[in-house]
Design a protein around this motif. Structure first.
Motif, PDB file in Angstrom:
ATOM      1  N   ARG A   1       0.794  -1.233   0.059  1.00 53.18           N
ATOM      2  CA  ARG A   1      -0.152   0.089   0.027  1.00 53.18           C
ATOM      3  C   ARG A   1       0.893   1.236   0.021  1.00 53.18           C
ATOM      4  O   ARG A   1       0.526   2.347  -0.663  1.00 53.18           O
ATOM      5  CB  ARG A   1      -1.092  -0.201   1.237  1.00 53.18           C
ATOM      6  CG  ARG A   1      -1.913  -1.042   1.105  1.00 53.18           C
ATOM      7  CD  ARG A   1      -2.652  -1.047   2.527  1.00 53.18           C
ATOM      8  NE  ARG A   1      -1.926  -1.428   3.736  1.00 53.18           N
ATOM      9  CZ  ARG A   1      -2.332  -1.286   4.943  1.00 53.18           C
ATOM     10  NH1 ARG A   1      -3.667  -1.333   5.094  1.00 53.18           N
ATOM     11  NH2 ARG A   1      -1.483  -1.765   6.065  1.00 53.18           N
TER      12      ARG A   1
ATOM     13  N   TRP B   1       2.319   1.785  -3.559  1.00 50.77           N
ATOM     14  CA  TRP B   1       1.300   2.234  -4.208  1.00 50.77           C
ATOM     15  C   TRP B   1       1.272   3.907  -3.963  1.00 50.77           C
ATOM     16  O   TRP B   1       1.084   4.644  -4.869  1.00 50.77           O
ATOM     17  CB  TRP B   1       0.114   1.463  -4.052  1.00 50.77           C
ATOM     18  CG  TRP B   1      -1.034   2.160  -4.900  1.00 50.77           C
ATOM     19  CD1 TRP B   1      -1.104   2.934  -5.737  1.00 50.77           C
ATOM     20  CD2 TRP B   1      -2.480   1.693  -4.536  1.00 50.77           C
ATOM     21  NE1 TRP B   1      -2.354   3.290  -6.313  1.00 50.77           N
ATOM     22  CE2 TRP B   1      -3.414   2.552  -5.585  1.00 50.77           C
ATOM     23  CE3 TRP B   1      -3.228   0.985  -3.729  1.00 50.77           C
ATOM     24  CZ2 TRP B   1      -4.697   2.421  -5.644  1.00 50.77           C
ATOM     25  CZ3 TRP B   1      -4.721   0.952  -3.856  1.00 50.77           C
ATOM     26  CH2 TRP B   1      -5.347   1.509  -4.748  1.00 50.77           C
TER      27      TRP B   1
ATOM     28  N   GLU C   1       3.765   5.887  -5.416  1.00 48.77           N
ATOM     29  CA  GLU C   1       3.837   6.045  -7.035  1.00 48.77           C
ATOM     30  C   GLU C   1       2.662   7.114  -7.267  1.00 48.77           C
ATOM     31  O   GLU C   1       2.855   8.007  -8.021  1.00 48.77           O
ATOM     32  CB  GLU C   1       3.427   4.530  -7.493  1.00 48.77           C
ATOM     33  CG  GLU C   1       4.285   3.571  -7.603  1.00 48.77           C
ATOM     34  CD  GLU C   1       5.176   3.752  -8.419  1.00 48.77           C
ATOM     35  OE1 GLU C   1       5.111   4.561  -9.603  1.00 48.77           O
ATOM     36  OE2 GLU C   1       6.460   3.474  -8.559  1.00 48.77           O
TER      37      GLU C   1
ATOM     38  N   ILE D   1      -6.560   3.666  -0.325  1.00 46.24           N
ATOM     39  CA  ILE D   1      -5.329   2.915  -0.506  1.00 46.24           C
ATOM     40  C   ILE D   1      -4.968   2.013   0.857  1.00 46.24           C
ATOM     41  O   ILE D   1      -4.609   0.942   0.547  1.00 46.24           O
ATOM     42  CB  ILE D   1      -4.226   3.889  -0.873  1.00 46.24           C
ATOM     43  CG1 ILE D   1      -4.278   4.597  -2.229  1.00 46.24           C
ATOM     44  CG2 ILE D   1      -2.796   3.221  -0.702  1.00 46.24           C
ATOM     45  CD1 ILE D   1      -3.256   5.514  -2.517  1.00 46.24           C
TER      46      ILE D   1
ATOM     47  N   TYR E   1      -1.890   1.476  -8.628  1.00 48.11           N
ATOM     48  CA  TYR E   1      -1.597   0.014  -8.099  1.00 48.11           C
ATOM     49  C   TYR E   1      -0.859  -0.841  -9.156  1.00 48.11           C
ATOM     50  O   TYR E   1      -0.150  -1.504  -8.693  1.00 48.11           O
ATOM     51  CB  TYR E   1      -3.037  -0.088  -7.724  1.00 48.11           C
ATOM     52  CG  TYR E   1      -2.967  -1.712  -7.245  1.00 48.11           C
ATOM     53  CD1 TYR E   1      -2.704  -1.940  -5.839  1.00 48.11           C
ATOM     54  CD2 TYR E   1      -3.223  -2.894  -8.151  1.00 48.11           C
ATOM     55  CE1 TYR E   1      -2.674  -3.229  -5.531  1.00 48.11           C
ATOM     56  CE2 TYR E   1      -3.033  -4.178  -7.535  1.00 48.11           C
ATOM     57  CZ  TYR E   1      -2.885  -4.308  -6.413  1.00 48.11           C
ATOM     58  OH  TYR E   1      -2.944  -5.544  -5.767  1.00 48.11           O
TER      59      TYR E   1
ATOM     60  N   SER F   1       2.764   0.039  -8.953  1.00 48.90           N
ATOM     61  CA  SER F   1       3.573  -0.744  -7.713  1.00 48.90           C
ATOM     62  C   SER F   1       3.762  -2.171  -7.907  1.00 48.90           C
ATOM     63  O   SER F   1       4.630  -2.711  -7.602  1.00 48.90           O
ATOM     64  CB  SER F   1       2.629  -0.296  -6.627  1.00 48.90           C
ATOM     65  OG  SER F   1       1.342  -0.956  -6.456  1.00 48.90           O
TER      66      SER F   1
END
Length: 262
Positions: A26, A29, A32, A208, A244, A247
């Motif tokens: 998480r 992500w 990112e 997230i 997502y 990642s």
């Protein structure tokens, strides 16, 4: 003057200590989504015990993941931060400018007033605690129940372990999952401003944070498309988010594989 300009544009150095099959995905992500430059350090679980390696205790005393370190320009020591919710809040407070990941806190003209918060912000704060506090507890118990049921015991003990796991599921987990999934289904139906996410029209840090228990626990909890169509669709939507996917691609590129599981 040139050196001053260079110093002013220098960015904090962020390191994410990532562990396979953990909640750290998480945070990757989130980094990112925030477009924060970061370094990734990969750790693997002990294949026999499934525990995190002892090297993680050199980063943080608890030896868990995720953990981040943030070294600010000019600083000599990094800030070490553990716990997914704290990490998420810290990163959003410092790096979310120009994004919608942190909802606006107050309604116009209500700044600083008790009760003047937007519904989007109230939901965001709620889910930041709910993901780890309420929902994750049942996900972990579902993991324990599954381990009991599938434990390598003699055949004549199997009916006992199966019965124990069955009682945990039927008497405790099933009714609680029904309550929580029904709640999340209704929350999606009433998302502010007709949004498709839990806090409104935009993806937030809370979405997230909530992704791990929903994605990793989906196969263990009876969360089906037939029973909870909105929630099931929400999970599919989360997996389709570009951040997502990036990642996941990052981990596959570095580590060769990626698994979402509890």
């Amino acid at each position: 003057m040139a050196s001053t300009t260079a110093a002013s544009t220098e960015k904090p150095k962020v390191i994410l200590y990532w562990l396979e099959q953990s909640r750290s995905q998480r945070i990757l992500w989130l980094l990112e989504e925030l477009k924060v430059e970061y370094e990734l350090k990969i750790f693997h679980r002990n294949p026999k015990t499934h525990l995190a390696p002892p090297e993680l205790k050199q980063v943080h005393a608890l030896g868990k993941s995720p953990v981040i370190s943030v070294l600010s320009p000019g600083a000599t020591e990094p800030v070490i931060i553990a716990e997914s919710g704290f990490i998420t809040e810290y990163l959003l407070e410092h790096f979310s400018e120009g994004t919608n990941l942190l909802p606006k806190r107050y309604k116009d003209g209500q700044e600083g007033k008790v009760g003047g918060e937007t519904e989007e912000w109230l939901r965001y704060k709620f889910y930041m605690h709910y993901a780890e506090g309420s929902l994750m507890t049942f996900m972990l118990l579902a993991l324990v129940s599954g381990e009991i049921k599938n434990s390598p015991v003699p055949f004549f003990i199997k009916p006992i372990t199966g019965a124990v796991a069955g009682k945990i599921n039927s008497n405790f987990l099933d009714p609680n999952f029904k309550t929580h999934f029904g709640f999340l289904e209704s929350q999606l139906a009433s998302s502010p401003n007709g949004g498709k996410y839990l806090c409104g029209p935009n993806l937030t840090g809370a979405d997230i944070l909530l992704s791990f228990p929903l994605l990793a626990g989906r196969s263990r909890t009876g969360l089906t498309k037939e029973k909870y169509p909105k929630l099931y669709g929400y999970i599919d939507m989360i997996e389709a988010e570009s951040g997502y996917k990036k990642s996941v691609e990052k981990i596959v590129e570095i580590d060769g594989k990626f698994e979402t599981t509890i």
